[in-house]
Design a protein around this motif. Structure first.
Motif, mmCIF file in Angstrom:
data_model
loop_
_atom_site.group_PDB
_atom_site.id
_atom_site.type_symbol
_atom_site.label_atom_id
_atom_site.label_comp_id
_atom_site.label_asym_id
_atom_site.label_seq_id
_atom_site.Cartn_x
_atom_site.Cartn_y
_atom_site.Cartn_z
ATOM 1 N N SER A 137 0.661 -1.263 0.145
ATOM 2 C CA SER A 137 0.004 0.015 -0.140
ATOM 3 C C SER A 137 0.847 1.209 -0.117
ATOM 4 O O SER A 137 0.559 2.245 -0.596
ATOM 5 N N SER A 138 2.008 1.139 0.593
ATOM 6 C CA SER A 138 2.951 2.317 0.778
ATOM 7 C C SER A 138 3.468 2.488 -0.692
ATOM 8 O O SER A 138 3.537 3.740 -1.094
ATOM 9 N N LEU A 139 3.880 1.588 -1.410
ATOM 10 C CA LEU A 139 4.471 1.570 -2.833
ATOM 11 C C LEU A 139 3.150 2.152 -3.798
ATOM 12 O O LEU A 139 3.436 3.086 -4.546
ATOM 13 N N ILE A 140 2.096 1.616 -3.577
ATOM 14 C CA ILE A 140 0.858 2.263 -4.359
ATOM 15 C C ILE A 140 0.737 3.564 -4.195
ATOM 16 O O ILE A 140 0.630 4.408 -5.154
ATOM 17 N N ILE A 141 0.721 4.023 -2.864
ATOM 18 C CA ILE A 141 0.378 5.429 -2.543
ATOM 19 C C ILE A 141 1.331 6.268 -2.934
ATOM 20 O O ILE A 141 1.405 7.355 -3.740
ATOM 21 N N GLY A 142 2.801 5.696 -2.892
ATOM 22 C CA GLY A 142 3.967 6.732 -3.440
ATOM 23 C C GLY A 142 3.854 6.983 -5.033
ATOM 24 O O GLY A 142 4.226 7.765 -5.428
#
Length: 161
Positions: A137-142
């Protein structure tokens, strides 16, 4: 087809639009600084100023997107030792009061940052509810924050420059 239903389309579109508008406003400010030819009172070439400004913008967007969507346990690890001492608690109160005064003084600037934070946190909550792992999710958000920010910069450049 099941993975397609796991994607929170509304919150992702809200976040992308918020970061797109932020990219548009940042590009307007950056073009004004580039046309002046001065960055922090340094006289530099326009290409160097452009690289520095857009590099700082990308770092700022990644900082907002990733640091404030990190797990709560990761953020509270260093704060536990800080609040145990009287000096740490006192300095936290002083720094909090100064931050509050700065936020109230520059509310127009900080309201934009709060919108960016809120939209990234909304997407993080939606992804967590849907069962997606924290690092994914952090990768997607970034990636989506950078995509929206880049779209805003490109749109401003196409429209005005």
């Amino acid at each position: 087809m099941l993975w397609f239903r796991k994607i929170p389309w509304l919150s992702i579109s809200i976040m992308t639009i918020a970061y797109g508008i932020s990219g548009w406003l940042y590009a307007a400010w950056a073009v004004e600084i580039i046309n002046q030819g001065k960055l922090f009172y340094w006289i530099l070439e326009n290409n160097i100023i452009t690289v520095i400004l857009y590099g700082l913008g990308i770092c700022f967007i990644l900082l907002i997107a990733l640091a404030f969507t990190a797990p709560v346990a990761f953020l509270t690890t260093g704060m536990a030792k800080w609040f145990r001492t009287d000096f740490g608690a006192f300095m936290s109160i002083i720094l909090g009061a100064m931050a509050f005064a700065l936020i109230v003084q520059r509310l127009d600037f900080f309201s934009r940052i709060f919108v960016l934070l809120a939209s990234a946190m909304l997407v993080r909550i939606e992804l967590k509810i849907r069962g997606i792992k924290t690092w994914i999710s952090s990768l997607i958000i970034g990636c989506l924050c950078l995509l929206g920010f880049g779209i805003g910069i490109i749109a401003y450049t196409i429209y005005f420059v």
